[in-house]
Design an enzyme around this catalytic site. Structure first.
Site, PDB file in Angstrom:
ATOM      1  N   HIS A 133       0.795  -1.192  -0.137  1.00  7.49           N
ATOM      2  CA  HIS A 133       0.176   0.071  -0.278  1.00  7.49           C
ATOM      3  C   HIS A 133       0.778   2.040  -0.511  1.00  7.49           C
ATOM      4  O   HIS A 133       1.943   1.105   0.032  1.00  7.49           O
ATOM      5  CB  HIS A 133      -0.802   0.009   1.198  1.00  7.49           C
TER       6      HIS A 133
ATOM      7  N   CYS B 187      -2.637   0.500   9.120  1.00  7.82           N
ATOM      8  CA  CYS B 187      -4.008  -0.271   8.693  1.00  7.82           C
ATOM      9  C   CYS B 187      -5.115  -0.388   9.336  1.00  7.82           C
ATOM     10  O   CYS B 187      -6.385  -1.356   9.118  1.00  7.82           O
ATOM     11  CB  CYS B 187      -3.901  -1.355   7.658  1.00  7.82           C
TER      12      CYS B 187
HETATM   13  N1  GLY Z   1      -2.923  -8.979   4.938  1.00  5.08           N
HETATM   14  C1  GLY Z   1      -3.636  -7.947   5.185  1.00  5.08           C
HETATM   15  C2  GLY Z   1      -3.530  -7.239   3.241  1.00  5.08           C
HETATM   16  O1  GLY Z   1      -3.166  -7.980   2.846  1.00  5.08           O
HETATM   17  O2  GLY Z   1      -4.226  -6.674   2.882  1.00  5.08           O
END
Ligand code: GLY
Length: 254
Positions: free
Chosen positions: A162, A249
């Protein structure tokens, strides 16, 4: 100032979450729950009220709740996750966001977008074009931002999961940068704090009001942030690291 955060308790299926680093082993569920509780305490120390959502065992990665929405001061965007095992995670967040927002929008097909790819800098939002977020998803978010008097721009990226895997805006024009983002022209205007390769995971920090929350065990990064005059709280996220997950996250902050 952020007033609220939303988190989701990790479910036992967490051990089957997506990972690019199977060599780190599977997360220990009990440890993950304890680390999650410490994370909530850290958010509370920063002065936000934390809404804790029930675990959802259908979705192994559902504790990474940041990916299912983008919360701006004016509206919330419910996303459309790009990972097949995460599609559908976003459905339940709409009702929760209604408690906080009158205006809720949705990313629709063919758009995909995950909140981990969106970095807010004042009224400008950088959107990483990753394996999870496509151009159509980014364009939909940019159109919604512009409708509300804000702006967005897409960032090409190749290496990271990300955008915020390798970038964290710490306010006061300070940007933590790692890996492929270190020399990127788009971020020239910021005072960049460069994360060393060995501490790459620590690029995923979060500024929450008066504090920066930093993953535990990354002393160079912690010292660099403190050296910039910012107050640090550390939280152990080692179980979430096994799933490529980190501090940003694990919550929505708004
Ligand atoms: N394990 C977090 C993701 O891949 O979205």
């Amino acid at each position: 100032m952020f007033k609220n955060a939303i988190v989701r308790t990790p479910a036992p299926s967490l051990v089957n979450g997506i990972t690019s680093a199977p060599e780190l082993g599977k997360p220990d569920y009990r440890n993950a729950l304890n680390q999650h509780k410490a994370y909530i305490k850290a958010l509370e120390q920063c002065g936000v009220t934390v809404r804790i959502l029930e675990q959802d065992d259908r979705f192994p990665d559902s504790c990474f709740v940041e990916d299912v929405a983008v919360c701006t001061p004016a509206f919330a965007m419910v996303t459309s996750p790009g990972a097949p095992t995460r599609m559908g995670e976003e459905k339940e967040i709409t009702a929760v966001l209604r408690e906080f927002y009158a205006d809720i929008e949705h990313i629709t097909a063919p758009g995909t977008l995950e909140g981990g790819d969106v970095m807010m800098v004042g009224d400008h939002y950088y959107i990483g074009l990753s394996d999870r977020t496509n151009r159509a998803g980014a364009d939909q978010l940019i159109a919604a931002l512009e409708k509300h008097g804000m702006r967005g721009s897409a960032v090409d990226m190749k290496e990271m999961l990300h955008l915020k895997t390798g970038l964290a805006y710490l306010e006061e024009n300070i940007l933590l940068v790692a890996g492929e983002f270190t020399r990127m022209k788009a971020f020239d205007r910021y005072k960049r704090l460069e994360i060393t390769e060995e501490e790459g995971y620590a690029a995923n920090c979060i500024r929450v009001n008066d504090y920066v929350i930093v993953p535990e065990g990354y002393e160079q990064t912690k010292a660099m942030i403190e050296g910039a005059g910012l107050k640090v709280i550390t939280v152990d996220t080692s179980e979430f690291k096994k799933l490529d997950g980190g501090l940003s996250c694990l919550s929505l902050r708004f």
